[in-house]
Design a protein around this motif. Structure first.
Motif, PDB file in Angstrom:
ATOM      1  N   CYS A  81       3.500   1.309  -0.521  1.00 12.75           N
ATOM      2  CA  CYS A  81       4.537   1.954   0.291  1.00 12.75           C
ATOM      3  C   CYS A  81       5.927   1.399   0.003  1.00 12.75           C
ATOM      4  O   CYS A  81       6.915   2.115   0.119  1.00 12.75           O
ATOM      5  CB  CYS A  81       4.208   1.812   1.779  1.00 12.75           C
ATOM      6  SG  CYS A  81       4.032   0.104   2.318  1.00 12.75           S
ATOM      7  N   CYS A 110      -3.346  -2.948   7.328  1.00 12.60           N
ATOM      8  CA  CYS A 110      -2.720  -3.098   6.011  1.00 12.60           C
ATOM      9  C   CYS A 110      -3.572  -4.000   5.112  1.00 12.60           C
ATOM     10  O   CYS A 110      -4.005  -5.073   5.521  1.00 12.60           O
ATOM     11  CB  CYS A 110      -1.324  -3.708   6.193  1.00 12.60           C
ATOM     12  SG  CYS A 110      -0.517  -4.098   4.631  1.00 12.60           S
ATOM     13  N   ILE A 111      -3.811  -3.526   3.864  1.00 14.22           N
ATOM     14  CA  ILE A 111      -4.600  -4.321   2.916  1.00 14.22           C
ATOM     15  C   ILE A 111      -3.683  -4.977   1.875  1.00 14.22           C
ATOM     16  O   ILE A 111      -4.145  -5.550   0.897  1.00 14.22           O
ATOM     17  CB  ILE A 111      -5.663  -3.450   2.213  1.00 14.22           C
ATOM     18  CG1 ILE A 111      -5.016  -2.209   1.576  1.00 14.22           C
ATOM     19  CG2 ILE A 111      -6.772  -3.058   3.189  1.00 14.22           C
ATOM     20  CD1 ILE A 111      -5.932  -1.397   0.664  1.00 14.22           C
ATOM     21  N   GLY A 112      -2.379  -4.863   2.074  1.00 11.09           N
ATOM     22  CA  GLY A 112      -1.422  -5.587   1.232  1.00 11.09           C
ATOM     23  C   GLY A 112      -1.208  -5.019  -0.152  1.00 11.09           C
ATOM     24  O   GLY A 112      -0.726  -5.727  -1.043  1.00 11.09           O
ATOM     25  N   CYS A 113      -1.504  -3.741  -0.379  1.00  8.26           N
ATOM     26  CA  CYS A 113      -1.361  -3.171  -1.722  1.00  8.26           C
ATOM     27  C   CYS A 113       0.107  -2.953  -2.119  1.00  8.26           C
ATOM     28  O   CYS A 113       0.443  -2.865  -3.275  1.00  8.26           O
ATOM     29  CB  CYS A 113      -2.116  -1.851  -1.816  1.00  8.26           C
ATOM     30  SG  CYS A 113      -1.324  -0.516  -0.878  1.00  8.26           S
ATOM     31  N   ARG A 114       0.969  -2.855  -1.165  1.00  2.00           N
ATOM     32  CA  ARG A 114       2.434  -2.696  -1.332  1.00  2.00           C
ATOM     33  C   ARG A 114       2.841  -1.374  -2.003  1.00  2.00           C
ATOM     34  O   ARG A 114       3.947  -1.233  -2.498  1.00  2.00           O
ATOM     35  CB  ARG A 114       3.036  -3.883  -2.089  1.00  2.00           C
ATOM     36  CG  ARG A 114       2.673  -5.186  -1.418  1.00  2.00           C
ATOM     37  CD  ARG A 114       3.301  -6.388  -2.023  1.00  2.00           C
ATOM     38  NE  ARG A 114       2.536  -7.572  -1.638  1.00  2.00           N
ATOM     39  CZ  ARG A 114       2.904  -8.809  -1.787  1.00  2.00           C
ATOM     40  NH1 ARG A 114       4.072  -9.057  -2.347  1.00  2.00           N
ATOM     41  NH2 ARG A 114       2.145  -9.800  -1.416  1.00  2.00           N
ATOM     42  N   CYS A 166       0.011   5.518   2.108  1.00  2.00           N
ATOM     43  CA  CYS A 166      -0.812   4.355   2.473  1.00  2.00           C
ATOM     44  C   CYS A 166      -2.308   4.668   2.407  1.00  2.00           C
ATOM     45  O   CYS A 166      -2.788   5.569   3.092  1.00  2.00           O
ATOM     46  CB  CYS A 166      -0.437   3.880   3.873  1.00  2.00           C
ATOM     47  SG  CYS A 166      -1.471   2.497   4.400  1.00  2.00           S
ATOM     48  N   PRO A 167      -3.063   3.916   1.604  1.00  2.00           N
ATOM     49  CA  PRO A 167      -4.500   4.201   1.483  1.00  2.00           C
ATOM     50  C   PRO A 167      -5.298   3.774   2.714  1.00  2.00           C
ATOM     51  O   PRO A 167      -6.447   4.192   2.876  1.00  2.00           O
ATOM     52  CB  PRO A 167      -4.920   3.369   0.260  1.00  2.00           C
ATOM     53  CG  PRO A 167      -3.935   2.250   0.202  1.00  2.00           C
ATOM     54  CD  PRO A 167      -2.644   2.780   0.745  1.00  2.00           C
ATOM     55  N   SER A 168      -4.709   2.933   3.551  1.00  2.00           N
ATOM     56  CA  SER A 168      -5.493   2.453   4.705  1.00  2.00           C
ATOM     57  C   SER A 168      -4.955   2.968   6.033  1.00  2.00           C
ATOM     58  O   SER A 168      -5.287   2.428   7.088  1.00  2.00           O
ATOM     59  CB  SER A 168      -5.545   0.927   4.708  1.00  2.00           C
ATOM     60  OG  SER A 168      -4.244   0.412   4.850  1.00  2.00           O
ATOM     61  N   ALA A 212      -2.187   2.704   7.493  1.00  4.47           N
ATOM     62  CA  ALA A 212      -1.486   1.706   8.319  1.00  4.47           C
ATOM     63  C   ALA A 212      -0.184   2.262   8.902  1.00  4.47           C
ATOM     64  O   ALA A 212       0.256   1.813   9.956  1.00  4.47           O
ATOM     65  CB  ALA A 212      -1.189   0.464   7.487  1.00  4.47           C
ATOM     66  N   HIS A 213       0.437   3.204   8.209  1.00  5.33           N
ATOM     67  CA  HIS A 213       1.648   3.831   8.752  1.00  5.33           C
ATOM     68  C   HIS A 213       1.247   5.110   9.490  1.00  5.33           C
ATOM     69  O   HIS A 213       0.466   5.907   8.966  1.00  5.33           O
ATOM     70  CB  HIS A 213       2.633   4.202   7.636  1.00  5.33           C
ATOM     71  CG  HIS A 213       3.112   3.024   6.862  1.00  5.33           C
ATOM     72  ND1 HIS A 213       3.901   2.039   7.405  1.00  5.33           N
ATOM     73  CD2 HIS A 213       2.921   2.669   5.557  1.00  5.33           C
ATOM     74  CE1 HIS A 213       4.179   1.134   6.476  1.00  5.33           C
ATOM     75  NE2 HIS A 213       3.587   1.487   5.350  1.00  5.33           N
ATOM     76  N   ILE A 217       4.052  -6.066   6.161  1.00  6.68           N
ATOM     77  CA  ILE A 217       5.048  -5.038   5.844  1.00  6.68           C
ATOM     78  C   ILE A 217       6.110  -5.024   6.942  1.00  6.68           C
ATOM     79  O   ILE A 217       5.797  -5.090   8.123  1.00  6.68           O
ATOM     80  CB  ILE A 217       4.357  -3.648   5.768  1.00  6.68           C
ATOM     81  CG1 ILE A 217       3.653  -3.491   4.439  1.00  6.68           C
ATOM     82  CG2 ILE A 217       5.343  -2.514   5.969  1.00  6.68           C
ATOM     83  CD1 ILE A 217       4.574  -3.384   3.231  1.00  6.68           C
TER      84      ILE A 217
END
Ligand code: SF4
Ligand code: SF4
Length: 303
Positions: free
Chosen positions: A63, A57-61, A96-98, A100-101, A79
């Motif tokens: 999601c 997770c890069i913390g973009c929020r 999610c761009p990274s 993570a989900h 998250i």
């Protein structure tokens, strides 16, 4: 989830250890057992799941706002998902761009699975292989399993079923009518210990193995050898006696424990019951093999 579709967690191609020759292994999701040493924790829960790999997770929020159920929130520096609100819509997985989900498991029509199996037809023809239905526990979705077995039979594909044997006997026999080879797991001969380490007693399993053996099904035993749990002389002797008394089974695959599943448990945020202490030494493997061979069984070392 769509109750009219079967649930799977993987399809593995070119599998060399799931039956004779080159196989396509189809993994059903969901298992009634909870073996301490399970290597496929993603196959335990019959439901689809979504997991979050926090390290990605890069913390973009993105999601948080994209979740239609408000199941996601930013707590502290990570998250958080409220499982009771999550509808498994998979929006977060898409957004999610990274990456993570992650979705764990999927539903697919029989037609789609047969389409996947058919892609490997040339390999079955060349190698004498086929398809293996595994899991999880394939018999936990017996109706779908039978449909897939029938369809593979029509295509003249060799069919194996890898099972814990924990199923209703009638259903097992229905499955047997469309199965060329059973890979039947045998773990512990003492029922109390079986219950302690797998969550269920072994009476139904042993009874099913007897019935299946009398039905003249072709059976190959899979014995996961797990140090300190089922590697005692007493357990192996009892297993050898039981199998030789059946009189119809020759082959036992000895699957030695490895502790490679820890990362999977962490990802799924499940308690990891696997343990380095379960690793077996070459001496124990040799002793186990010898004990089983003394009962007239042919032992094959696997993995
Ligand atoms: S969208 Fe992905 S990267 Fe962004 S906050 Fe959510 S989990 Fe983290
Ligand atoms: S799967 Fe859907 S409901 Fe569940 S957390 Fe992700 S976006 Fe929300």
């Amino acid at each position: 989830m769509n109750s009219k579709l079967p649930t799977f967690f993987d399809i593995k191609r070119y599998a060399l250890h799931d039956g004779p020759n080159i196989r396509t292994t189809v993994f059903f999701k969901g298992c009634p057992l909870r073996c301490f040493w399970c290597h496929n924790p993603e196959g335990l829960d019959p439901s689809l799941e979504v997991v979050t790999v926090q390290e990605r997770c890069i913390g973009c929020r993105e999601c948080v706002g994209g979740c239609p159920e408000q199941a996601l929130s930013w707590k502290g520096d990570a998250i958080s998902r409220d499982e009771s609100l999550c509808s498994l819509c998979l929006n977060c997985v898409e957004i999610c761009p990274s990456l993570a989900h992650e979705a764990v498991g999927y539903q697919a029509s029989i037609e789609r699975i047969i389409g996947e199996i058919k892609k490997d037809l040339p390999f079955y023809d060349q190698s004498g292989g086929g398809v293996t239905f595994s899991g999880g526990e394939p018999l936990a979705q017996a109706d779908y399993l039978i449909e897939l077995l029938k369809r593979c039979g029509e295509l003249e594909i060799h069919r194996s079923v890898d099972t814990s044997g924990y199923a209703e006997t009638d259903r097992l026999l229905e499955v047997a009518a469309h199965t060329d080879l059973f890979l039947f797991d045998l773990k512990l001969m003492d029922s109390a210990l079986h219950e302690k380490y797998t969550g269920v007693g072994n009476e139904q399993i042993l009874q099913n193995l007897k019935v299946l053996s009398k039905s003249k099904a072709t059976i190959r035993i899979r014995f996961p050898l797990v140090g300190t749990i089922n590697d005692s002389v007493e357990n192996v002797e009892a297993m050898g006696r039981f199998l030789s008394e059946l009189g119809t089974i020759d082959d036992v695959d000895l699957l030695t424990y490895h502790d490679l599943a820890g990362a999977k448990y962490r990802k799924l945020q499940r308690p990891d019951l696997t343990d380095r202490a379960y690793t077996v030494t070459p001496d124990i493997v040799a002793r186990t093999r010898q004990l089983l061979e003394q009962h007239g069984l042919t032992v094959h070392l696997e993995r």
